[in-house]
Scaffold this motif. Structure first.
Motif, PDB file in Angstrom:
ATOM      1  N   UNK A   3       0.920  -1.191  -0.041  1.00  0.00           N
ATOM      2  CA  UNK A   3       0.108   0.084  -0.037  1.00  0.00           C
ATOM      3  C   UNK A   3       0.955   1.217   0.058  1.00  0.00           C
ATOM      4  N   UNK A   4       0.667   2.179  -0.973  1.00  0.00           N
ATOM      5  CA  UNK A   4       1.248   3.533  -0.952  1.00  0.00           C
ATOM      6  C   UNK A   4       0.190   4.552  -0.578  1.00  0.00           C
ATOM      7  N   UNK A   5       0.567   5.221   0.608  1.00  0.00           N
ATOM      8  CA  UNK A   5      -0.177   6.243   1.208  1.00  0.00           C
ATOM      9  C   UNK A   5       0.095   7.397   0.491  1.00  0.00           C
ATOM     10  N   UNK A   6      -1.144   7.900  -0.117  1.00  0.00           N
ATOM     11  CA  UNK A   6      -1.320   9.184  -0.677  1.00  0.00           C
ATOM     12  C   UNK A   6      -2.611   9.666  -0.820  1.00  0.00           C
ATOM     13  N   UNK A   7      -2.979  10.980  -1.070  1.00  0.00           N
ATOM     14  CA  UNK A   7      -4.089  11.441  -0.928  1.00  0.00           C
ATOM     15  C   UNK A   7      -4.935  11.290  -2.338  1.00  0.00           C
ATOM     16  N   UNK A  13     -11.128   8.962  -8.706  1.00  0.00           N
ATOM     17  CA  UNK A  13     -10.011   8.343  -8.470  1.00  0.00           C
ATOM     18  C   UNK A  13      -9.897   7.270  -7.450  1.00  0.00           C
ATOM     19  N   UNK A  14     -10.691   7.283  -6.526  1.00  0.00           N
ATOM     20  CA  UNK A  14     -10.696   6.168  -5.349  1.00  0.00           C
ATOM     21  C   UNK A  14     -11.334   4.959  -6.258  1.00  0.00           C
ATOM     22  N   UNK A  15     -12.221   4.905  -6.972  1.00  0.00           N
ATOM     23  CA  UNK A  15     -12.612   3.580  -7.550  1.00  0.00           C
ATOM     24  C   UNK A  15     -11.548   3.130  -8.622  1.00  0.00           C
ATOM     25  N   UNK A  16     -11.146   4.037  -9.369  1.00  0.00           N
ATOM     26  CA  UNK A  16      -9.846   3.854 -10.336  1.00  0.00           C
ATOM     27  C   UNK A  16      -8.779   2.936  -9.403  1.00  0.00           C
ATOM     28  N   UNK A  17      -8.489   3.467  -8.345  1.00  0.00           N
ATOM     29  CA  UNK A  17      -7.172   2.813  -7.536  1.00  0.00           C
ATOM     30  C   UNK A  17      -7.613   1.685  -6.913  1.00  0.00           C
ATOM     31  N   UNK A  18      -9.007   1.541  -6.399  1.00  0.00           N
ATOM     32  CA  UNK A  18      -9.297   0.166  -6.141  1.00  0.00           C
ATOM     33  C   UNK A  18      -9.351  -0.645  -7.024  1.00  0.00           C
ATOM     34  N   UNK A  19     -10.018  -0.384  -8.356  1.00  0.00           N
ATOM     35  CA  UNK A  19      -9.620  -1.572  -9.354  1.00  0.00           C
ATOM     36  C   UNK A  19      -8.448  -2.032  -9.651  1.00  0.00           C
ATOM     37  N   UNK A  20      -7.418  -1.025  -9.567  1.00  0.00           N
ATOM     38  CA  UNK A  20      -6.138  -1.266  -9.875  1.00  0.00           C
ATOM     39  C   UNK A  20      -5.537  -2.281  -8.707  1.00  0.00           C
ATOM     40  N   UNK A  40      -7.358  -4.020   2.289  1.00  0.00           N
ATOM     41  CA  UNK A  40      -8.104  -3.618   3.469  1.00  0.00           C
ATOM     42  C   UNK A  40      -7.378  -2.256   4.084  1.00  0.00           C
ATOM     43  N   UNK A  41      -6.347  -1.942   3.842  1.00  0.00           N
ATOM     44  CA  UNK A  41      -5.408  -0.764   4.308  1.00  0.00           C
ATOM     45  C   UNK A  41      -5.893   0.301   3.449  1.00  0.00           C
ATOM     46  N   UNK A  42      -6.185   0.089   1.935  1.00  0.00           N
ATOM     47  CA  UNK A  42      -6.540   1.271   1.307  1.00  0.00           C
ATOM     48  C   UNK A  42      -7.825   1.610   1.668  1.00  0.00           C
ATOM     49  N   UNK A  43      -8.945   0.561   1.680  1.00  0.00           N
ATOM     50  CA  UNK A  43     -10.243   0.832   1.964  1.00  0.00           C
ATOM     51  C   UNK A  43     -10.407   1.488   3.473  1.00  0.00           C
ATOM     52  N   UNK A  44      -9.781   1.078   4.493  1.00  0.00           N
ATOM     53  CA  UNK A  44      -9.705   1.686   5.631  1.00  0.00           C
ATOM     54  C   UNK A  44      -9.140   3.140   5.745  1.00  0.00           C
ATOM     55  N   UNK A  45      -8.218   3.412   5.182  1.00  0.00           N
ATOM     56  CA  UNK A  45      -7.784   4.805   5.159  1.00  0.00           C
ATOM     57  C   UNK A  45      -8.899   5.865   4.501  1.00  0.00           C
ATOM     58  N   UNK A  46      -9.563   5.137   3.445  1.00  0.00           N
ATOM     59  CA  UNK A  46     -10.374   6.335   2.816  1.00  0.00           C
ATOM     60  C   UNK A  46     -11.927   5.964   3.064  1.00  0.00           C
ATOM     61  N   UNK A  47     -12.308   4.835   3.947  1.00  0.00           N
ATOM     62  CA  UNK A  47     -13.484   4.559   4.235  1.00  0.00           C
ATOM     63  C   UNK A  47     -14.531   5.925   4.677  1.00  0.00           C
ATOM     64  N   UNK A  59     -20.997  -1.722  -2.665  1.00  0.00           N
ATOM     65  CA  UNK A  59     -20.400  -1.751  -3.870  1.00  0.00           C
ATOM     66  C   UNK A  59     -18.814  -2.204  -3.928  1.00  0.00           C
ATOM     67  N   UNK A  60     -18.171  -1.573  -2.806  1.00  0.00           N
ATOM     68  CA  UNK A  60     -16.809  -2.154  -2.534  1.00  0.00           C
ATOM     69  C   UNK A  60     -16.716  -3.607  -2.098  1.00  0.00           C
ATOM     70  N   UNK A  61     -17.517  -3.918  -1.428  1.00  0.00           N
ATOM     71  CA  UNK A  61     -17.632  -5.299  -1.191  1.00  0.00           C
ATOM     72  C   UNK A  61     -17.773  -6.390  -2.412  1.00  0.00           C
ATOM     73  N   UNK A  62     -18.795  -5.781  -3.210  1.00  0.00           N
ATOM     74  CA  UNK A  62     -19.025  -6.695  -4.511  1.00  0.00           C
ATOM     75  C   UNK A  62     -17.866  -6.250  -5.498  1.00  0.00           C
ATOM     76  N   UNK A  63     -17.162  -5.286  -5.587  1.00  0.00           N
ATOM     77  CA  UNK A  63     -16.068  -5.246  -6.346  1.00  0.00           C
ATOM     78  C   UNK A  63     -14.975  -6.334  -6.016  1.00  0.00           C
ATOM     79  N   UNK A  64     -14.835  -6.429  -4.813  1.00  0.00           N
ATOM     80  CA  UNK A  64     -13.694  -7.254  -4.175  1.00  0.00           C
ATOM     81  C   UNK A  64     -14.220  -8.720  -4.620  1.00  0.00           C
ATOM     82  N   UNK A  65     -15.405  -9.152  -4.105  1.00  0.00           N
ATOM     83  CA  UNK A  65     -15.718 -10.555  -4.353  1.00  0.00           C
ATOM     84  C   UNK A  65     -15.690 -11.096  -5.943  1.00  0.00           C
ATOM     85  N   UNK A  66     -16.074  -9.862  -6.645  1.00  0.00           N
ATOM     86  CA  UNK A  66     -16.014 -10.208  -8.343  1.00  0.00           C
ATOM     87  C   UNK A  66     -14.527 -10.074  -8.859  1.00  0.00           C
TER      88      UNK A  66
END
Length: 434
Positions: A3-7, A13-20, A40-47, A59-66
């Motif tokens: 995980x790289x910590x940045x704003x 941008x959040x959804x693009x980074x999550x998909x990546x 988990x770290x990425x989602x926790x930081x930006x939740x 939606x975040x959970x569904x993207x993960x299980x898919x």
């Protein structure tokens, strides 16, 4: 994959980074571990910033299980999430995200709940429910859903049931009592369902099915609480009658009927319900037994098994509510005047109707209707010894925490029962006894 910590500047941008993160190629167990940790770290930081709405969290959970990370390594990822959750190494945001993923995945694949039961996750979830009851309503609600779904499809071990304290049970009743309008408050509905499914677990607790299963029945803390303090928790009783009146899901209907059976066969709770509520319940039973088709005979049997103690033990034995309508109903159910084009009434139906007709205050009305007064049959314990713990061949799975749904196949858990009679399990699938 660390995980790289940045704003992040916006939702896109959040959804693009999550998909990546979720589309990375995984070739080893260490990379699976890294991918889960990074997610988990990425989602926790930006939740708080991007997942404040339940729809976004789902939606975040569904993207993960898919995602390829999950789909290609489902068993390993599930195990990692569950062990991380029960290991006590999670902060509240991480625990919330894990809970959402397991809830959404478990509704589609019962294997998830089986794995959670193996890891004794129920004890952790009950503990979280207790600790977050006033501090973290979002996490509390997710854990409430998880406890219900897990208990609905998995039989708990002794340690799981023993971990549930009487104080926790009383907390559930007290919360319902403070806010008894479950129709406008999904949280109260969730509390009611958890109490119903825990009652089911206690009913099963005396049935051994393996070396690690319960063989000595554990005292039913749900019924026990109502035995001692039922007068303080009337809202629960009123609400389950309202719920039975409107509920179309067979699983919930059966859970309610088993709760009613317990209350109507426990002397201290014979008169737990208000008399007017019992009259409503009679009307519901009459309507359902009139409307149920021959194909729903096992559900019909469940209603009849509860009907006898309802008529014989509660304060209705003094008021004789709708006695002639009841006689007419039972006459129809035993097949009098039935066209030969319909299939014959089963022996079980006839036996259960006969038992109901033996209720003393119905006998006079039966005689005036030229019905025979049948002999008393032995109390029917089939209801007390059957399980609702399984899933149908198809089930409705919620695509987000509150929104649309779709149907997906899930496998069935079969429980061997000691009784000769068969009853439906909690989702309307018949369980065949040994």
């Amino acid at each position: 994959m660390e995980f790289i910590d940045y704003q992040l500047e916006n939702r896109e941008q959040f959804w693009e980074e999550l998909d990546g993160i979720l589309t990375q190629q995984i070739h080893s167990a260490s990379l699976i571990e890294a991918a889960v940790r990074t997610f988990l770290r990425f989602v926790g930081k930006h939740m708080d910033q991007f997942l404040a709405a339940d729809e976004d969290l789902a939606q975040c959970g569904l993207r993960f299980i898919g995602s390829p990370v999950f789909v290609k390594h489902r068993g390993q990822v599930r195990r990692r999430l569950i062990t991380k959750m029960v290991g006590g190494e999670c902060d509240a945001r991480t625990l919330l995200m894990i809970g959402v993923v397991l809830l959404l995945d478990g509704r589609q694949h019962v294997d998830t709940f089986e794995m959670m039961e193996e890891e004794s996750a129920c004890r952790l979830m009950v503990d979280v429910l207790w600790r977050t009851r006033e501090t973290d309503p979002r996490l509390h609600s997710i854990m409430l859903e998880l406890v219900y779904e897990l208990c609905r499809v998995q039989r708990l071990q002794r340690a799981d049931l023993e971990a549930i304290s009487t104080d926790f049970i009383e907390f559930l009743f007290q919360t319902i009592e403070r806010n008894d309008d479950y129709e406008r408050d999904p949280y109260s509905y969730g509390l009611i369902r958890v109490l119903l499914v825990l009652n089911e677990q206690y009913m099963l607790s005396g049935q051994g099915s393996g070396h690690d299963r319960i063989r000595v029945r554990i005292p039913n803390k749900v019924v026990g609480t109502l035995r001692l303090r039922g007068g303080h928790y009337r809202a629960f009783g009123s609400n389950i009658i309202i719920l039975l009146n409107r509920e179309r899901e067979v699983c919930v209907q059966l859970l309610i009927l088993k709760m009613l059976y317990q209350l109507f066969t426990t002397p201290e709770t014979y008169e737990y319900f208000y008399t007017n509520d019992l009259r409503v319940l009679i009307d519901v039973f009459v309507r359902e037994l009139h409307d149920l088709s021959d194909e729903a005979e096992t559900l019909k049997h469940t209603y009849l098994r509860v009907f006898y103690p309802l008529l014989a033990h509660t304060q209705l034995r003094h008021s004789h509510y709708k006695q002639y309508e009841l006689v007419k109903l039972f006459r129809q159910l035993e097949g009098r005047g039935r066209s030969q084009h319909f299939r014959p009434v089963s022996e079980t139906t006839a036996r259960l109707v006969t038992r109901c007709m033996h209720v003393p205050w119905l006998q006079a009305a039966a005689a005036r209707s030229e019905l025979p007064s049948p002999d008393l049959l032995a109390p029917d314990m089939a209801l007390a010894n059957t399980s609702t713990l399984s899933l149908p061949s198809s089930a409705t799975v919620t695509e987000n925490l509150t929104g649309a749904s779709r149907t997906v196949p899930v496998k069935t858990l079969t429980t061997t029962l000691p009784e000769v009679d068969t009853l439906p399990n909690g989702n309307g699938v018949e369980l065949i006894s040994a």
